[in-house]
Design an enzyme around this catalytic site. Structure first.
Site, PDB file in Angstrom:
ATOM      1  N   THR A 295     -13.648  -1.874  -2.661  1.00 22.12           N
ATOM      2  CA  THR A 295     -13.045  -1.382  -1.415  1.00 22.12           C
ATOM      3  C   THR A 295     -13.774  -0.093  -1.053  1.00 22.12           C
ATOM      4  O   THR A 295     -14.696   0.331  -1.743  1.00 22.12           O
ATOM      5  CB  THR A 295     -11.543  -1.096  -1.601  1.00 22.12           C
ATOM      6  OG1 THR A 295     -11.385   0.042  -2.459  1.00 22.12           O
ATOM      7  CG2 THR A 295     -10.834  -2.299  -2.223  1.00 22.12           C
TER       8      THR A 295
ATOM      9  N   ASP B  77       1.093   6.362  10.375  1.00 26.81           N
ATOM     10  CA  ASP B  77       0.679   7.304   9.343  1.00 26.81           C
ATOM     11  C   ASP B  77       1.860   7.426   8.391  1.00 26.81           C
ATOM     12  O   ASP B  77       2.927   7.920   8.776  1.00 26.81           O
ATOM     13  CB  ASP B  77       0.350   8.661   9.972  1.00 26.81           C
ATOM     14  CG  ASP B  77      -0.090   9.697   8.948  1.00 26.81           C
ATOM     15  OD1 ASP B  77       0.079   9.470   7.726  1.00 26.81           O
ATOM     16  OD2 ASP B  77      -0.595  10.759   9.368  1.00 26.81           O
TER      17      ASP B  77
ATOM     18  N   LYS C  23       0.143   8.953  -8.771  1.00 25.77           N
ATOM     19  CA  LYS C  23       0.490   7.605  -9.218  1.00 25.77           C
ATOM     20  C   LYS C  23       1.527   7.639 -10.342  1.00 25.77           C
ATOM     21  O   LYS C  23       2.376   6.745 -10.434  1.00 25.77           O
ATOM     22  CB  LYS C  23      -0.776   6.859  -9.657  1.00 25.77           C
ATOM     23  CG  LYS C  23      -1.752   6.577  -8.524  1.00 25.77           C
ATOM     24  CD  LYS C  23      -1.117   5.738  -7.418  1.00 25.77           C
ATOM     25  CE  LYS C  23      -2.120   5.326  -6.349  1.00 25.77           C
ATOM     26  NZ  LYS C  23      -1.506   4.491  -5.292  1.00 25.77           N
TER      27      LYS C  23
ATOM     28  N   SER D 220       0.008   0.819  -7.611  1.00 29.24           N
ATOM     29  CA  SER D 220      -0.309   2.013  -8.392  1.00 29.24           C
ATOM     30  C   SER D 220      -1.806   1.991  -8.721  1.00 29.24           C
ATOM     31  O   SER D 220      -2.622   1.652  -7.868  1.00 29.24           O
ATOM     32  CB  SER D 220       0.562   2.058  -9.650  1.00 29.24           C
ATOM     33  OG  SER D 220       0.314   3.233 -10.396  1.00 29.24           O
TER      34      SER D 220
ATOM     35  N   LEU E 217      -7.792  -3.568  -0.322  1.00 32.63           N
ATOM     36  CA  LEU E 217      -6.767  -4.408  -0.926  1.00 32.63           C
ATOM     37  C   LEU E 217      -5.701  -4.794   0.089  1.00 32.63           C
ATOM     38  O   LEU E 217      -5.229  -5.934   0.099  1.00 32.63           O
ATOM     39  CB  LEU E 217      -6.118  -3.683  -2.112  1.00 32.63           C
ATOM     40  CG  LEU E 217      -6.975  -3.510  -3.371  1.00 32.63           C
ATOM     41  CD1 LEU E 217      -6.196  -2.718  -4.425  1.00 32.63           C
ATOM     42  CD2 LEU E 217      -7.394  -4.864  -3.939  1.00 32.63           C
TER      43      LEU E 217
ATOM     44  N   TYR F 194      -4.864  12.708  -8.386  1.00 30.91           N
ATOM     45  CA  TYR F 194      -4.664  11.287  -8.078  1.00 30.91           C
ATOM     46  C   TYR F 194      -3.745  10.660  -9.121  1.00 30.91           C
ATOM     47  O   TYR F 194      -2.789   9.948  -8.782  1.00 30.91           O
ATOM     48  CB  TYR F 194      -6.017  10.575  -8.044  1.00 30.91           C
ATOM     49  CG  TYR F 194      -5.931   9.107  -7.696  1.00 30.91           C
ATOM     50  CD1 TYR F 194      -5.562   8.702  -6.416  1.00 30.91           C
ATOM     51  CD2 TYR F 194      -6.233   8.127  -8.641  1.00 30.91           C
ATOM     52  CE1 TYR F 194      -5.494   7.356  -6.083  1.00 30.91           C
ATOM     53  CE2 TYR F 194      -6.162   6.773  -8.322  1.00 30.91           C
ATOM     54  CZ  TYR F 194      -5.791   6.401  -7.048  1.00 30.91           C
ATOM     55  OH  TYR F 194      -5.709   5.063  -6.719  1.00 30.91           O
TER      56      TYR F 194
ATOM     57  N   ASN G  91       0.980  -0.119  -0.159  1.00 27.78           N
ATOM     58  CA  ASN G  91      -0.422  -0.101  -0.554  1.00 27.78           C
ATOM     59  C   ASN G  91      -1.204   1.115  -0.066  1.00 27.78           C
ATOM     60  O   ASN G  91      -2.219   1.486  -0.667  1.00 27.78           O
ATOM     61  CB  ASN G  91      -1.108  -1.374  -0.036  1.00 27.78           C
ATOM     62  CG  ASN G  91      -2.602  -1.337  -0.211  1.00 27.78           C
ATOM     63  OD1 ASN G  91      -3.115  -1.459  -1.311  1.00 27.78           O
ATOM     64  ND2 ASN G  91      -3.334  -1.146   0.886  1.00 27.78           N
TER      65      ASN G  91
END
Length: 299
Positions: free
Chosen positions: A190, A63, A159, A141, A21, A155, A90
Site C-alpha cells: 500500500t 475526516d 495501535k 491494527s 487495504l 505508531y 481501517n
C-alpha cells in the site's frame, strides 16, 4: 457460514477506503454481492467505485478526526442502506521517528487519526449495532501492536491504545449481540510508507538509523492487499470470529516469539512479582478495628 441481512447482501461501512487495504476490503465486499458505504478524505476514488457499482456504493468524504463528521457519515449510511452489518475501522496514518524526536503536534496527529478517529467511529456505530442486536466491528491494527520497535514508538502507541479499547468494547458489545475483532496485519503493498510522515532526525540517533536501514535493505515481506481482503471475508463469514486475527506468516511467527519472550521473562521474575502482593486491611478497616479495641479497654 456466511450470513446476509437480506437478498441484497450485507451492508459495510469502511473508513480509509480510497486506497490500500481499505480499497481492497471494499472491492472484496462488492465482489461478494454486498453493499458498501466507503469513507475517506479523498472522495474521487470513492466516486469511481460508486460509478462502477451503481446503487451499491455510497461514497462519503470524511475526516475521521472530525467527530461530528463521522457521526453524520454513519447516519447517512444507515439512512441509505437501512442497517450496518460490517464496520471496518481501517483509516490510519504512519509517523516514523524516535520517541524523543516527536513534537507535541506530531504526536497528537498520530493519535488523532489512529486512535481517536477509530474511537469516533466506534461511538457512532454502536447505537446502530445495539438497536439491531447484531453487527461485526473490525478494527485494523498492526504488527506494531505486538511490540514497540525503534522509530515506530508513536505508531505502536496508537495501535496499542486501539487494541486496549477494542478488547473492552468487545466485552461490552457482545451483551447486545454485536461482535468485535482486531486484525493484526503484516506488510502489504500500500502507500502507507510512501505517504508516511517522518520526524526531524536528531544526530544522536544516526548510528541506530544506519543499523535500521541495513536491516530494511535485506528486504521485507509485503503481499497483495487482496490476500488481506480474502482473510477479512473469511473472518466476517465466521459464526464465531476470534478477537484477534494475525495476517501473514511473518507477523504470525513474530507474535509467538514475542509471547514466548514475555512468558520467559515473567517466569524468571516470578518471585519478585509474587512478593509484591500481600493483602492487608484497608485504611478505613484498620481505623475501625483500632477504635473497637480502644472501646473495649484494650491497650
Amino acid at each position: 457460514m456466511r450470513t446476509s441481512a437480506d437478498a441484497t447482501g450485507r451492508v459495510w461501512f469502511i473508513t480509509g477506503a480510497s486506497r490500500g487495504l481499505g480499497r481492497a476490503f471494499a472491492e472484496a465486499a462488492l465482489s461478494a454481492g454486498d453493499r458498501v458505504a466507503v469513507a475517506a478524505r479523498t472522495v474521487a476514488p470513492l466516486e469511481e467505485l460508486a460509478a462502477a457499482h451503481p446503487g451499491r456504493v455510497l461514497p462519503l468524504g470524511v475526516d475521521v478526526t472530525d467527530r461530528e463528521a463521522v457521526f453524520a457519515a454513519v447516519a447517512e449510511a444507515v439512512g441509505r442502506f437501512g442497517r450496518l452489518d460490517v464496520v471496518v475501522n481501517n483509516a490510519g496514518t504512519l509517523s516514523m521517528g524516535m520517541v524523543e524526536e516527536f513534537t507535541e503536534a506530531e504526536a497528537r496527529a498520530q493519535l488523532d487519526v489512529n486512535f481517536f478517529g477509530a474511537l469516533w467511529v466506534c461511538q457512532a456505530v454502536m447505537p446502530v449495532l445495539r438497536a439491531q442486536g447484531s453487527g461485526h466491528l473490525v478494527q485494523v491494527s498492526s504488527i506494531a501492536a505486538l511490540g514497540g520497535f525503534p522509530s515506530t514508538g508513536l505508531y505502536s502507541a496508537s495501535k496499542f491504545a486501539l487494541e486496549g479499547l477494542s478488547e473492552a468494547l468487545a466485552a461490552e458489545a457482545v451483551t447486545f449481540g454485536a461482535k468485535v475483532s482486531i486484525l493484526q496485519p503484516g506488510g502489504y503493498w500500500t502507500d502507507l510508507y510512501t505517504a508516511m510522515h517522518s520526524t526531524s532526525p536528531l544526530e544522536a540517533y544516526a548510528p541506530l538509523r544506519k543499523k535500521l536501514a541495513e536491516q530494511f535493505a535485506e528486504g521485507s515481506v509485503d503481499s497483495d492487499p487482496k490476500l488481506a481482503a480474502a482473510a477479512l471475508l473469511t473472518l466476517v463469514d465466521s459464526e464465531e470470529p476470534p478477537l484477534r486475527l494475525l495476517l501473514g506468516s511473518m507477523v504470525y511467527d513474530l507474535a509467538f516469539d514475542i509471547a514466548r519472550t514475555r512468558m520467559a521473562t515473567w517466569e524468571a521474575w516470578e518471585q519478585v512479582s509474587r512478593a509484591a502482593e500481600h493483602a492487608i486491611p484497608g485504611p478505613a478497616t484498620a481505623v475501625e478495628e483500632a477504635a473497637a479495641e480502644l472501646g473495649q479497654g484494650n491497650p
